[in-house]
Design an enzyme around this catalytic site. Structure first.
Site, mmCIF file in Angstrom:
data_model
loop_
_atom_site.group_PDB
_atom_site.id
_atom_site.type_symbol
_atom_site.label_atom_id
_atom_site.label_comp_id
_atom_site.label_asym_id
_atom_site.label_seq_id
_atom_site.Cartn_x
_atom_site.Cartn_y
_atom_site.Cartn_z
ATOM 1 N N HIS A 175 0.814 -1.216 0.000
ATOM 2 C CA HIS A 175 0.000 0.000 0.000
ATOM 3 C C HIS A 175 0.844 1.261 0.000
ATOM 4 O O HIS A 175 0.427 2.295 -0.534
ATOM 5 C CB HIS A 175 -0.920 0.028 1.221
ATOM 6 C CG HIS A 175 -1.636 1.333 1.386
ATOM 7 N ND1 HIS A 175 -2.589 1.764 0.479
ATOM 8 C CD2 HIS A 175 -1.505 2.319 2.284
ATOM 9 C CE1 HIS A 175 -3.030 2.960 0.842
ATOM 10 N NE2 HIS A 175 -2.392 3.314 1.935
ATOM 11 N N CYS A 176 2.042 1.217 0.571
ATOM 12 C CA CYS A 176 2.770 2.465 0.852
ATOM 13 C C CYS A 176 3.608 3.002 -0.308
ATOM 14 O O CYS A 176 3.347 4.082 -0.828
ATOM 15 C CB CYS A 176 3.651 2.266 2.080
ATOM 16 S SG CYS A 176 2.731 2.034 3.609
ATOM 17 N N ILE A 177 4.632 2.262 -0.701
ATOM 18 C CA ILE A 177 5.628 2.831 -1.611
ATOM 19 C C ILE A 177 5.056 3.189 -2.983
ATOM 20 O O ILE A 177 5.404 4.229 -3.542
ATOM 21 C CB ILE A 177 6.837 1.881 -1.744
ATOM 22 C CG1 ILE A 177 7.440 1.633 -0.365
ATOM 23 C CG2 ILE A 177 7.897 2.486 -2.654
ATOM 24 C CD1 ILE A 177 8.598 0.664 -0.374
#
Length: 468
Positions: free
Chosen positions: A305-307
């Protein structure tokens, strides 16, 4: 969601426990484990957080709109690998329950929001889950509660969305968000609001969650101290910062740092391949330097989900200030193109073996976004499969964590995992995710051709292997 709160509900809110009226009382309630904790969003962030609070003696209520998740948890079962039914049972023994009934928010002392913050198809922030959640809890929020947003987002979200919605709803019930002067205010006469970014690392079995420092930024000093008291009960260290925006930017910087450095090694890998240099050997050698270097590794793209998501949140917000984040955007472009780069290496390898892409039978090993996790979010393997299909390949996959892959926000594959016993049937095996359960020596021995995008076959010498 209803805008007006029925009189009977208002009465139930007022009777729902004793509202905390001072910071000292808040700290004491936390220390005695009397503070009720509500966690909204029981996914890869919310459920581990729930178990952490439960393990420290807090009574936790989990909230989610997904009835399947709620029913699964209330049966004592789990839907996340590494979280066992025993873990759920242990939490239930401490009072954990899961519900879709947001009216129970009124009974909570702290409400932690851990909902998705994806991107739209145009790389703009999609904060619909955050907005819907805050609208859902607003009728039940009361003075003395702590509301914390943990979902990754752009600087300003907590104030522009969370506080705004709570204040608009609170004005109808004479419940306001507390924003005190710079010094700590002992008396609590409103809702305390803060932002504390999640720092989950799925698959990390080395660093205990409680040893990951917790950054906290409140709307005022009192909110920050209240949140630090709560998180300090389950994390070994809290890091207070001056504002929610600072905490929001902190999370973005952490992930943009990773995105940029991964893009760098992905680009370096492509150059090294042209020059006949082993990028993995280069990275290992550079990592021996005891200062000024941190090892990052190339691959078929970035996932989770983040990078792949967070950098674009800042890029979007920066435009509001007339600023172009050229460096961040370039890194995003390099990383997003990596599945296409791998697809081209597959095409080249097949061509060198006299096999046309159209009609070639290709097996993709691993569809999770990284090794040993049951997480498909933004996985580059899904993009790689679609790219190979677009070139006419007959694509299958294998992943021990996913017996089937249906459809999501950005993919519609509707495929079933292929047993590894069928490896010899394929013209090419592509290693997209290097799960530890894969016996690479056997796979290489059985395969006709292997394209390795993860360096998983580094210690295997075979003319069948093409490393990219």
């Amino acid at each position: 969601m209803a805008n007006a709160v029925p009189a009977t509900l208002t009465e139930s809110i007022l009777k729902a426990g004793t509202s905390v009226r001072s910071l000292t009382e808040w700290r004491e309630r936390v220390a005695r484990r009397e503070a009720r904790v509500g966690i909204i969003g029981l996914g890869y962030v919310g459920l581990p957080l729930t178990l952490l609070f439960s393990s420290e003696g807090f009574r936790v209520t989990g909230f989610d709109v997904d009835t399947t998740k709620i029913d699964t948890l209330n049966r004592g079962e789990s839907y996340i690998w590494r979280i066992e039914p025993d873990h759920i049972a242990a939490a239930q023994s401490k009072g954990f329950t899961a519900t879709t009934d947001f009216a129970q928010i009124a009974d909570m002392d702290a409400v932690l929001i851990c909902v998705p913050t994806p991107l739209t198809d145009h790389h703009a922030p999609d904060l619909s889950y955050v907005e819907a959640t805050v609208h859902a809890i607003a009728p039940y929020v009361r003075a003395g509660q702590l509301i914390v947003l943990e979902s990754t987002t752009y600087p300003g979200t907590t104030e522009e969305i969370v506080v705004r919605i709570l204040m608009e709803a609170g004005a109808k019930r004479d419940v306001q968000v507390q924003i005190a002067p710079e010094e700590t205010k002992e008396q609590i006469d409103g809702v305390l609001v803060a932002f504390s970014p999640e720092r989950e690392d799925p698959g990390n079995m080395i660093t205990p969650r409680r040893e990951i420092p917790k950054v906290v930024g409140g709307m005022d000093v009192t909110a920050t101290e209240a949140a630090c008291a709560l998180y300090g009960a389950i994390f070994h260290r809290t890091v207070p910062v001056s504002s929610p925006a600072t905490a929001e930017m902190t999370k973005l910087l952490e992930n943009i740092y990773r995105s940029v450095n991964i893009a760098l090694v992905n680009e370096m890998k492509q150059l090294c391949m042209k020059m006949g240099v082993d990028i993995w050997e280069v990275i290992d050698a550079a990592a021996t330097k005891p200062f000024g270097f941190q090892a990052f590794y190339p691959g078929p793209g970035i996932g989770g989900h983040c990078i792949p998501v967070d950098p674009f949140y800042l890029t979007w917000k920066a435009k509001e200030y007339g600023f172009t984040t050229r460096f961040i955007q370039l890194a995003g472009e390099v990383n997003e193109e990596m599945p296409i780069f791998v697809m081209r290496q597959v095409a080249r390898a097949l061509n060198e073996h006299g096999i046309a892409m159209k009609g070639a039978k290709v097996l993709v090993l691993g569809v999770a976004y990284k090794a040993d996790v049951d997480d498909l979010r933004e996985s580059p393997a899904l993009v790689l499969i679609e790219q190979l299909q677009s070139m006419g390949c007959e694509v299958s996959y294998n992943d021990p964590f996913f017996p089937t892959v249906g459809h999501g926000r950005k993919y519609a594959l509707n495929m079933e995992s292929t047993p590894l016993e069928r490896v010899p049937e394929f013209d090419c095996v592509v290693i997209a995710t290097d799960h530890s359960s894969y016996e690479m020596e056997r796979i290489v021995a059985d395969a006709k051709l292997v394209v390795d995008s993860r360096n998983a076959t580094r210690h295997i010498a075979s003319p069948k292997i093409v490393r990219c």
